[in-house]
Design a protein around this motif. Structure first.
Motif, short mmCIF file in Angstrom:
data_model
loop_
_atom_site.label_atom_id
_atom_site.label_comp_id
_atom_site.label_asym_id
_atom_site.label_seq_id
_atom_site.Cartn_x
_atom_site.Cartn_y
_atom_site.Cartn_z
N UNK A 86 0.83 -1.21 0.00
CA UNK A 86 0.00 0.00 0.00
C UNK A 86 0.87 1.26 0.00
N UNK A 87 1.95 1.24 0.76
CA UNK A 87 2.83 2.40 0.79
C UNK A 87 3.55 2.58 -0.54
N UNK A 88 3.90 1.47 -1.20
CA UNK A 88 4.53 1.57 -2.52
C UNK A 88 3.56 2.12 -3.56
N UNK A 89 2.33 1.62 -3.55
CA UNK A 89 1.33 2.11 -4.50
C UNK A 89 1.02 3.59 -4.25
N UNK A 90 0.96 3.97 -2.99
CA UNK A 90 0.74 5.38 -2.66
C UNK A 90 1.90 6.23 -3.15
N UNK A 91 3.13 5.73 -2.99
CA UNK A 91 4.31 6.47 -3.44
C UNK A 91 4.27 6.70 -4.95
N UNK A 92 3.85 5.69 -5.71
CA UNK A 92 3.75 5.85 -7.16
C UNK A 92 2.72 6.91 -7.53
N UNK A 93 1.62 6.93 -6.82
CA UNK A 93 0.57 7.92 -7.12
C UNK A 93 0.98 9.32 -6.67
N UNK A 94 1.81 9.41 -5.65
CA UNK A 94 2.36 10.71 -5.27
C UNK A 94 3.18 11.30 -6.40
N UNK A 95 3.96 10.43 -7.07
CA UNK A 95 4.85 10.90 -8.13
C UNK A 95 4.08 11.22 -9.41
N UNK A 96 3.17 10.35 -9.79
CA UNK A 96 2.58 10.42 -11.13
C UNK A 96 1.17 11.00 -11.18
N UNK A 97 0.63 11.38 -10.03
CA UNK A 97 -0.67 12.06 -10.01
C UNK A 97 -0.58 13.26 -9.08
N UNK A 98 -1.63 14.07 -9.09
CA UNK A 98 -1.71 15.22 -8.19
C UNK A 98 -2.75 15.00 -7.08
N UNK A 99 -3.04 13.74 -6.79
CA UNK A 99 -4.01 13.43 -5.74
C UNK A 99 -3.54 13.97 -4.39
N UNK A 100 -4.49 14.38 -3.58
CA UNK A 100 -4.17 14.90 -2.25
C UNK A 100 -3.64 13.78 -1.36
N UNK A 101 -2.73 14.15 -0.46
CA UNK A 101 -2.15 13.17 0.45
C UNK A 101 -3.24 12.55 1.33
N UNK A 102 -4.18 13.34 1.78
CA UNK A 102 -5.27 12.82 2.60
C UNK A 102 -6.07 11.77 1.83
N UNK A 103 -6.36 12.04 0.57
CA UNK A 103 -7.13 11.08 -0.23
C UNK A 103 -6.37 9.77 -0.40
N UNK A 104 -5.05 9.86 -0.61
CA UNK A 104 -4.26 8.64 -0.73
C UNK A 104 -4.23 7.87 0.58
N UNK A 105 -4.13 8.58 1.68
CA UNK A 105 -4.13 7.94 2.99
C UNK A 105 -5.40 7.13 3.19
N UNK A 106 -6.53 7.72 2.89
CA UNK A 106 -7.81 7.03 3.08
C UNK A 106 -8.00 5.91 2.06
N UNK A 107 -7.53 6.13 0.82
CA UNK A 107 -7.64 5.10 -0.20
C UNK A 107 -6.93 3.83 0.22
N UNK A 108 -5.77 3.99 0.84
CA UNK A 108 -4.97 2.83 1.23
C UNK A 108 -5.16 2.44 2.70
N UNK A 109 -6.35 2.76 3.22
CA UNK A 109 -6.83 2.20 4.48
C UNK A 109 -6.07 2.69 5.72
N UNK A 110 -5.50 3.89 5.67
CA UNK A 110 -4.94 4.51 6.87
C UNK A 110 -6.02 5.35 7.51
N UNK A 111 -6.05 5.35 8.84
CA UNK A 111 -7.14 6.01 9.54
C UNK A 111 -7.06 7.53 9.47
N UNK A 112 -5.87 8.08 9.15
CA UNK A 112 -5.72 9.53 9.07
C UNK A 112 -4.49 9.87 8.23
N UNK A 113 -4.39 11.14 7.84
CA UNK A 113 -3.20 11.57 7.11
C UNK A 113 -1.97 11.48 7.99
N UNK A 114 -2.13 11.73 9.29
CA UNK A 114 -1.00 11.67 10.22
C UNK A 114 -0.45 10.25 10.32
N UNK A 115 -1.36 9.27 10.41
CA UNK A 115 -0.91 7.87 10.49
C UNK A 115 -0.20 7.46 9.20
#
Length: 288
Positions: free
Chosen positions: A55-84
């Motif tokens: 999940x962290x690897x997939x999130x890292x790829x989307x950080x690089x190649x998309x402009x999705x918000x960090x909060x949205x990626x956190x929730x997409x990959x099943x983290x309870x918050x952006x801080x976590x």
């Protein structure tokens, strides 16, 4: 190993969903705790660690190649918050997500599309028909994977390989397991992880290229291994990933580890059905 492959394929489809213990039981047919031990023994990490790392690897790829918000990626990959998510991401990648996005985009702008992979070389029967390099978008863990692909029409009898070689002295007298994660696309022929143990005079002592359990067609990331004994008189160890025929194969996270005799070897040079002792020395055994 088949149940491990099936479960990893299933997990890869669940990266944006919760994975419940009850579902693991239904998919595997084992109790959760028994399968958890089996998974950790075979793959070298817990089920939870595998899912979290992917999940962290997939999130890292989307950080690089998309402009999705960090909060949205956190929730997409099943983290309870952006801080976590940020804490977990920093622990693996060494940077918070925002800084990672900026740094990696800058670095990739300066990176050539095809790079020579340090330590690796291209070989095989027809290496001129293949290309190897690093891929920064198709990754199992970390920032890049290696790939091998056909670049000319090739028959199924032609093959190329990405490989390395090293002295066997450190492993002589031991049983050695080589593993990695592999993904394929449109393999016409077969792909496989391979390892070969040679004597000091160049004779091949042990060998496995997964030809008896080939990877074909298009497959997602999955875990593969070969296990060979390294005799005392071994001189060199060769290993890599081969592609016989056309298509593309990605590879990531190669690992070597010593294993005990409880782990069976996959040596293809071992004669099948060889008896432990000679039989019928007086020719007296009757046919059934």
């Amino acid at each position: 190993m088949k149940i491990i492959h099936q479960t990893i394929n299933w997990l890869e489809q669940k990266m944006e969903e919760a994975v419940r213990n009850e579902e693991v039981v239904q998919v595997t047919g084992y109790s959760f705790y028994h399968f958890h031990r089996l998974f950790q023994q075979k793959v070298g990490m817990s089920l939870h660690e595998y899912v979290r790392n992917r999940r962290l690897t997939l999130a890292a790829q989307r950080l690089i190649y998309t402009d999705e918000r960090i909060l949205d990626l956190a929730l997409t990959y099943q983290f309870e918050s952006q801080e976590a998510f940020t804490r977990a991401f920093r622990k693996v990648h060494g940077l918070p997500p925002g800084k990672y996005r900026t740094l990696m985009r800058t670095l990739l702008e300066k990176t050539e599309e095809v790079e020579v992979m340090n330590g690796w070389f291209l070989s095989g029967a027809t290496p001129q028909n293949f290309e190897m390099g690093r891929d920064f978008q198709v990754v199992h863990k970390g920032n890049a994977s290696g790939y091998l692909r056909s670049i000319k029409p090739v028959g199924e009898e032609q093959f190329g390989t990405v490989m390395q070689q090293f002295h066997a002295s450190k492993y002589c007298g031991k049983r050695l397991k080589l593993s990695c994660f592999i993904k394929t696309e449109d393999i016409q022929g077969f792909a496989g992880l391979w390892m070969r143990i040679d004597a000091k005079d160049g004779d091949t002592l042990q060998f496995d290229n997964m030809s008896n359990r080939p990877i074909t067609g298009t497959t997602g990331w999955n875990y593969y291994s070969v296990v060979l004994d390294v005799p005392e008189h071994a001189g060199a160890i060769y290993f890599g990933v081969l592609l016989q025929g056309s298509g593309m194969v990605w590879m990531d996270e190669f690992t070597f580890e010593e294993v005990d005799e409880k782990t069976p070897t996959t040596n293809l040079k071992a004669p099948d059905n060889m008896p432990a002792e000679p039989i019928n020395l007086n020719f007296d055994i009757e046919l059934n």
